[in-house]
Design a protein around this motif. Structure first.
Motif, PDB file in Angstrom:
ATOM      1  N   MET A   1     -10.738 -21.621  18.376  1.00  0.00           N
ATOM      2  CA  MET A   1     -10.730 -21.132  19.778  1.00  0.00           C
ATOM      3  C   MET A   1     -10.796 -19.511  19.459  1.00  0.00           C
ATOM      4  O   MET A   1      -9.998 -18.860  18.923  1.00  0.00           O
ATOM      5  N   GLU A   2     -11.831 -19.002  20.472  1.00  0.00           N
ATOM      6  CA  GLU A   2     -11.938 -17.443  20.057  1.00  0.00           C
ATOM      7  C   GLU A   2     -10.783 -16.894  20.895  1.00  0.00           C
ATOM      8  O   GLU A   2     -10.308 -17.516  21.950  1.00  0.00           O
ATOM      9  N   LEU A   3     -10.437 -15.758  20.491  1.00  0.00           N
ATOM     10  CA  LEU A   3      -9.039 -15.043  21.032  1.00  0.00           C
ATOM     11  C   LEU A   3      -9.389 -14.803  22.462  1.00  0.00           C
ATOM     12  O   LEU A   3      -8.355 -15.100  23.202  1.00  0.00           O
ATOM     13  N   LEU A   4     -10.307 -14.299  22.985  1.00  0.00           N
ATOM     14  CA  LEU A   4     -10.519 -13.837  24.411  1.00  0.00           C
ATOM     15  C   LEU A   4     -10.338 -15.224  25.559  1.00  0.00           C
ATOM     16  O   LEU A   4      -9.916 -15.195  26.358  1.00  0.00           O
ATOM     17  N   GLU A   5     -11.029 -16.386  24.674  1.00  0.00           N
ATOM     18  CA  GLU A   5     -10.919 -17.548  25.428  1.00  0.00           C
ATOM     19  C   GLU A   5      -9.575 -18.120  25.703  1.00  0.00           C
ATOM     20  O   GLU A   5      -8.926 -18.651  26.744  1.00  0.00           O
ATOM     21  N   GLY A   6      -8.873 -17.972  24.501  1.00  0.00           N
ATOM     22  CA  GLY A   6      -7.507 -18.245  24.425  1.00  0.00           C
ATOM     23  C   GLY A   6      -6.706 -17.654  25.495  1.00  0.00           C
ATOM     24  O   GLY A   6      -5.826 -18.089  26.150  1.00  0.00           O
ATOM     25  N   ILE A   7      -6.643 -16.413  25.535  1.00  0.00           N
ATOM     26  CA  ILE A   7      -6.144 -15.406  26.690  1.00  0.00           C
ATOM     27  C   ILE A   7      -6.255 -16.043  27.800  1.00  0.00           C
ATOM     28  O   ILE A   7      -5.341 -16.030  28.756  1.00  0.00           O
ATOM     29  N   LEU A   8      -7.727 -16.181  28.258  1.00  0.00           N
ATOM     30  CA  LEU A   8      -7.873 -16.913  29.677  1.00  0.00           C
ATOM     31  C   LEU A   8      -7.388 -18.137  29.747  1.00  0.00           C
ATOM     32  O   LEU A   8      -7.350 -18.680  31.013  1.00  0.00           O
ATOM     33  N   THR A   9      -7.417 -18.959  28.697  1.00  0.00           N
ATOM     34  CA  THR A   9      -7.142 -20.376  29.059  1.00  0.00           C
ATOM     35  C   THR A   9      -5.587 -20.837  28.841  1.00  0.00           C
ATOM     36  O   THR A   9      -5.379 -22.201  29.010  1.00  0.00           O
ATOM     37  N   ARG A  10      -4.921 -20.088  28.182  1.00  0.00           N
ATOM     38  CA  ARG A  10      -3.507 -20.443  28.044  1.00  0.00           C
ATOM     39  C   ARG A  10      -2.806 -20.379  29.462  1.00  0.00           C
ATOM     40  O   ARG A  10      -3.019 -19.684  30.306  1.00  0.00           O
ATOM     41  N   ARG A  11      -1.938 -21.588  29.620  1.00  0.00           N
ATOM     42  CA  ARG A  11      -1.162 -21.876  30.688  1.00  0.00           C
ATOM     43  C   ARG A  11       0.168 -22.151  30.593  1.00  0.00           C
ATOM     44  O   ARG A  11       0.516 -22.737  29.329  1.00  0.00           O
ATOM     45  N   THR A  12       1.061 -22.148  31.243  1.00  0.00           N
ATOM     46  CA  THR A  12       2.572 -22.278  31.375  1.00  0.00           C
ATOM     47  C   THR A  12       2.634 -24.164  31.318  1.00  0.00           C
ATOM     48  O   THR A  12       1.891 -24.457  32.379  1.00  0.00           O
ATOM     49  N   VAL A  13       3.068 -24.753  30.462  1.00  0.00           N
ATOM     50  CA  VAL A  13       3.247 -25.924  30.526  1.00  0.00           C
ATOM     51  C   VAL A  13       4.649 -26.443  30.715  1.00  0.00           C
ATOM     52  O   VAL A  13       5.536 -25.861  29.945  1.00  0.00           O
ATOM     53  N   ARG A  14       4.913 -27.186  31.656  1.00  0.00           N
ATOM     54  CA  ARG A  14       6.412 -27.434  31.916  1.00  0.00           C
ATOM     55  C   ARG A  14       6.785 -29.216  31.887  1.00  0.00           C
ATOM     56  O   ARG A  14       7.709 -29.604  31.783  1.00  0.00           O
ATOM     57  N   LYS A  15       5.456 -29.875  31.347  1.00  0.00           N
ATOM     58  CA  LYS A  15       5.768 -31.516  30.964  1.00  0.00           C
ATOM     59  C   LYS A  15       5.002 -31.597  29.710  1.00  0.00           C
ATOM     60  O   LYS A  15       3.919 -31.212  29.620  1.00  0.00           O
ATOM     61  N   PHE A  16       5.761 -32.124  28.802  1.00  0.00           N
ATOM     62  CA  PHE A  16       5.418 -32.446  27.386  1.00  0.00           C
ATOM     63  C   PHE A  16       5.328 -34.008  27.193  1.00  0.00           C
ATOM     64  O   PHE A  16       6.014 -34.767  27.949  1.00  0.00           O
TER      65      PHE A  16
END
Length: 179
Positions: free
Chosen positions: A1-16
């Motif tokens: 994963m490209e760094l800038l893509e990772g910054i834009l696509t990271r989300r808070t996840v509350r269900k695992f």
């Protein structure tokens, strides 16, 4: 994963999903978090990984409330992010900043973000938890007096892909040369 893509696509996840993480995966996350910048390279950040069900349950039941109980219980691992007092904001053992405690928090925040981005890059999800009883959390992990619990980070394989939250536009965030 490209760094800038990772910054834009990271989300808070509350269900695992409940799938466990290996010690190798956990250590890889901490390795990446250790590369976050810190005041004078003081590296004041420490992590306690709650991998056992009983440890996560004790943290959830005694230090958390509301949705955070489920966030902690559902995670594969919960990182208790701690800061060593008296390192950030100090040089040669002397206060070198008007707000050394602020620098400790800044350093911990940088390491937390690095950990969350590394987790995203490894196909994992995270939720940063700041609303909990820090003193009780410290007691539960046997934290020494020269340290402070800063936050909890629940981590695991995401059971869902959250929507992108609304963000302020650049022109709402940025000013040039004066406010």
């Amino acid at each position: 994963m490209e760094l800038l893509e990772g910054i834009l696509t990271r989300r808070t996840v509350r269900k695992f999903t409940g799938e466990k993480l290996s010690h190798e995966q956990i250590e890889k996350l901490i390795y990446h978090a250790s590369h976050a910048p810190s005041w004078a390279n003081s590296q004041c950040v420490r992590f306690v990984a709650l991998t056992e069900d009983a440890a996560r349950e004790a943290m959830a039941r005694h230090a958390c409330t509301g949705n955070n109980v489920n966030n902690v219980l559902g995670a594969a691992v919960v990182f208790v992010l701690c800061g060593v007092k008296g390192k950030s904001g100090y040089l040669g053992g002397k206060v070198a900043s008007p707000d050394p405690a602020g620098w400790m928090m800044f350093d911990c925040g940088g390491a937390a973000e690095a950990l969350c981005l590394a987790a995203h890059g490894m196909g994992l999800g995270t939720v940063q938890i700041g609303h909990f009883d820090q003193q009780k959390a410290g007691e539960l992990i046997g934290l020494p007096e020269d340290m402070q619990v800063v936050e909890l980070i629940a981590c695991g394989y995401p059971a869902q892909t959250p929507e992108k939250p609304k963000r302020l536009e650049v022109d709402e965030l940025l000013r040039y040369n004066h406010f």
